[in-house]
Motif scaffolding. Structure first.
Motif, PDB file in Angstrom:
ATOM      1  N   ALA A   1      -3.998 -33.756  52.863  1.00 37.79           N
ATOM      2  CA  ALA A   1      -2.760 -33.134  53.341  1.00 37.79           C
ATOM      3  C   ALA A   1      -2.882 -31.608  53.330  1.00 37.79           C
ATOM      4  O   ALA A   1      -2.466 -30.941  54.281  1.00 37.79           O
ATOM      5  N   ILE A   2      -3.474 -31.067  52.290  1.00 44.16           N
ATOM      6  CA  ILE A   2      -3.669 -29.611  52.213  1.00 44.16           C
ATOM      7  C   ILE A   2      -4.616 -29.142  53.316  1.00 44.16           C
ATOM      8  O   ILE A   2      -4.403 -28.096  53.943  1.00 44.16           O
ATOM      9  N   ARG A   3      -5.665 -29.919  53.589  1.00 43.69           N
ATOM     10  CA  ARG A   3      -6.617 -29.562  54.643  1.00 43.69           C
ATOM     11  C   ARG A   3      -5.929 -29.531  55.999  1.00 43.69           C
ATOM     12  O   ARG A   3      -6.147 -28.618  56.811  1.00 43.69           O
ATOM     13  N   LYS A   4      -5.067 -30.520  56.263  1.00 42.27           N
ATOM     14  CA  LYS A   4      -4.350 -30.549  57.538  1.00 42.27           C
ATOM     15  C   LYS A   4      -3.443 -29.323  57.680  1.00 42.27           C
ATOM     16  O   LYS A   4      -3.374 -28.717  58.752  1.00 42.27           O
ATOM     17  N   GLN A   5      -2.757 -28.962  56.599  1.00 42.18           N
ATOM     18  CA  GLN A   5      -1.907 -27.768  56.633  1.00 42.18           C
ATOM     19  C   GLN A   5      -2.739 -26.517  56.888  1.00 42.18           C
ATOM     20  O   GLN A   5      -2.336 -25.640  57.654  1.00 42.18           O
TER      21      GLN A   5
END
Length: 72
Positions: A38-42
């Protein structure tokens, strides 16, 4: 035969405990992996926005440089 069972019974209990510990560790790792994804997508979305802003800024700077010193 009884000797074999007496020897294997404590190992079996230890293996059950280790299996439960490993399942807990695996579940924690999977949760961490989901969080990281999720952090990577953000971060990718933010990077795309920054790239667009950078492109606009370069275009604006090029226009400013091209028309510097000229009256409108």
């Amino acid at each position: 035969m009884k000797f074999l069972f007496k020897k294997l019974l404590p190992q079996h209990a230890a293996n059950k405990e280790a299996l439960e510990r490993n399942r807990t560790i695996l579940a924690d790792a999977e949760r961490d992996a989901e969080t990281v994804e999720a952090i990577r997508k953000q971060a990718e979305q933010q990077a795309a926005k920054l790239r667009q802003a950078d492109t606009r800024n370069h275009y604006s700077e090029s226009l400013t440089h091209a028309f510097r010193g000229r009256t409108v």
